[in-house]
Scaffold this active site. Structure first.
Site, mmCIF file in Angstrom:
data_model
loop_
_atom_site.group_PDB
_atom_site.id
_atom_site.type_symbol
_atom_site.label_atom_id
_atom_site.label_comp_id
_atom_site.label_asym_id
_atom_site.label_seq_id
_atom_site.Cartn_x
_atom_site.Cartn_y
_atom_site.Cartn_z
ATOM 1 N N HIS A 19 0.860 -1.183 0.000
ATOM 2 C CA HIS A 19 0.000 0.000 0.000
ATOM 3 C C HIS A 19 0.897 1.234 0.000
ATOM 4 O O HIS A 19 1.575 1.508 0.986
ATOM 5 C CB HIS A 19 -0.925 -0.015 1.220
ATOM 6 C CG HIS A 19 -2.069 -0.967 1.066
ATOM 7 N ND1 HIS A 19 -1.892 -2.322 0.877
ATOM 8 C CD2 HIS A 19 -3.415 -0.758 1.045
ATOM 9 C CE1 HIS A 19 -3.074 -2.908 0.756
ATOM 10 N NE2 HIS A 19 -4.013 -1.978 0.851
ATOM 11 N N GLY A 31 -10.999 1.162 6.695
ATOM 12 C CA GLY A 31 -10.122 0.453 5.779
ATOM 13 C C GLY A 31 -9.499 1.337 4.713
ATOM 14 O O GLY A 31 -9.772 2.540 4.611
ATOM 15 N N HIS A 32 -8.672 0.707 3.888
ATOM 16 C CA HIS A 32 -7.937 1.451 2.863
ATOM 17 C C HIS A 32 -8.862 2.029 1.790
ATOM 18 O O HIS A 32 -9.877 1.454 1.439
ATOM 19 C CB HIS A 32 -6.860 0.580 2.212
ATOM 20 C CG HIS A 32 -7.354 -0.696 1.603
ATOM 21 N ND1 HIS A 32 -6.548 -1.784 1.423
ATOM 22 C CD2 HIS A 32 -8.566 -1.067 1.139
ATOM 23 C CE1 HIS A 32 -7.234 -2.761 0.855
ATOM 24 N NE2 HIS A 32 -8.465 -2.340 0.683
ATOM 25 N N ASN A 33 -8.500 3.212 1.315
ATOM 26 C CA ASN A 33 -9.202 3.906 0.229
ATOM 27 C C ASN A 33 -10.644 4.285 0.561
ATOM 28 O O ASN A 33 -11.430 4.595 -0.332
ATOM 29 C CB ASN A 33 -9.165 3.079 -1.059
ATOM 30 C CG ASN A 33 -7.766 2.992 -1.639
ATOM 31 O OD1 ASN A 33 -7.041 2.036 -1.357
ATOM 32 N ND2 ASN A 33 -7.364 3.976 -2.418
ATOM 33 N N SER A 74 -12.513 0.850 0.466
ATOM 34 C CA SER A 74 -13.114 1.476 -0.720
ATOM 35 C C SER A 74 -14.589 1.831 -0.551
ATOM 36 O O SER A 74 -15.310 1.983 -1.536
ATOM 37 C CB SER A 74 -12.921 0.580 -1.959
ATOM 38 O OG SER A 74 -11.540 0.373 -2.203
#
Length: 347
Positions: A204, A245-247, A265
């Protein structure tokens, strides 16, 4: 710490009903049922009037809509405002305990020579400030905080002990980060290997961008993006023990309560409220001003302005119909069995 009733009413620019002739001293703020003499309390709902009848509080902040009725209960002074909750928030600021004193940069702080430290910044013992980090004016950084390379922290922020801010994170102005929160930790990205025998970690390389006037609670984790940015909008407030979480992209003025989990996301609009222990599936969209109930499991998109609850989450009005139907199920089955018996049908 104490203030006169007059000082408090002037601070709120509010009028007083049953104003006494002499000086009234207020030394504390608390609930009506717990109050003692010289305490100020809050009465903002019709159902709280009985509490005021029996309260030992010296005075109360009250909503205008119930002030006339309250004034007839007894002759204690009432500070009348349009919104008692917001008014009490202003008085809580008056009575709040000052932040622990910390002046300048502690001799045991570790600061890379390439870091840019603004004016009137305080940095506590054992804090670590990495390469090319930028810290804005008037920001307070307490003990054991770690801010890694190329991160930027705006002006007038308060970062409590043991916060971790990872590489390339960008934080706006007037933010409050509570102890042990982790900003920019690795996103949870893994894929099976080609032969299916192992699991491959996906690097990441993105970052986290946090707007201004954002509060982040203790032990909350916000993961950095695979690429691009995980984004938290201005004025958003995040409770303790929240996983983002990511994004993920969260809009402005949202409130996210404890133990909520937001998968990678997810996109969340402005003004959204997510109650405690709710979970949101990855790649879903939550529209602006939506409401997600406690323990809800959101599996699909939520349109703007709608309230969803339950697991899996449905619009509240639809879910209520399901719950009513389930409650009636034993009675319905009893009737169905009677009909089946009359027709000689086995169920």
């Amino acid at each position: 710490m104490q203030y006169t009733l007059k000082q408090i009413s002037e601070h709120l620019n509010a009028k007083v009903i049953n104003e006494p002739s002499g000086e009234v001293i207020i030394t504390g703020l608390t609930y009506a049922e717990q109050a003692k003499e010289n305490d100020l309390t809050l009465i903002d709902k019709q159902e709280h009037i009985k509490l005021w009848q029996n309260s030992k509080a010296t005075a109360a902040i009250v909503s205008k809509k119930i002030s006339k009725e309250l004034a007839q209960v007894n002759d204690k002074p009432l500070i009348v405002v349009n919104n008692a909750d917001l008014a009490m928030a202003k008085i809580l600021e008056l009575f709040s305990v000052p932040y622990p004193e910390q002046n300048g940069i502690h001799e045991k702080a570790i600061i890379d020579p390439t870091a840019k430290i603004g004016k009137n910044v305080s940095i506590g013992p054992s804090a670590y400030i990495g390469k090319n980090v930028e810290i804005g004016d008037n920001t307070i950084i307490y003990a054991n905080v770690c801010i890694y390379n190329d991160a930027k922290v705006g002006t007038n922020c308060i970062i409590w002990p043991s916060v971790i801010i990872r590489d390339r994170t960008i934080i706006g102005h007037f933010c409050r980060l509570c102890s042990n929160c982790s900003i920019g930790s690795d996103g949870f990205g893994y894929r099976p290997s080609e032969d299916g025998r192992t699991i491959v970690r996906i690097p990441h390389i993105g970052n986290v961008v946090i707007g201004s006037f954002v509060d982040i609670g203790s032990n909350t984790c916000i993961n950095n993006a695979k690429y691009g940015s995980t984004i938290i909008g201005d004025y958003t407030k995040i409770d303790n023990l929240v996983q983002i979480g990511h994004n993920v992209i969260i809009g402005k003025g949202c409130m996210i309560c404890g133990q909520a989990g937001i998968s990678g996301s997810v996109t969340i609009g402005d003004g959204v409220i997510i109650a405690g222990n709710a979970g949101i599936k990855d790649h879903t969209n939550i529209g602006s001003d939506a409401r997600i109930g406690g323990k809800a499991g959101v599996m699909w998109d939520v349109p703007a302005g709608e309230s969803h609850m339950g697991y899996p989450a449905y619009k509240d009005s639809e879910l209520a119909k399901q719950w009513i139907a389930i409650r009636k199920l034993p009675e319905t089955m009893k009737k169905l069995k009677a009909i089946a018996k009359s027709l000689n049908i086995d169920l």
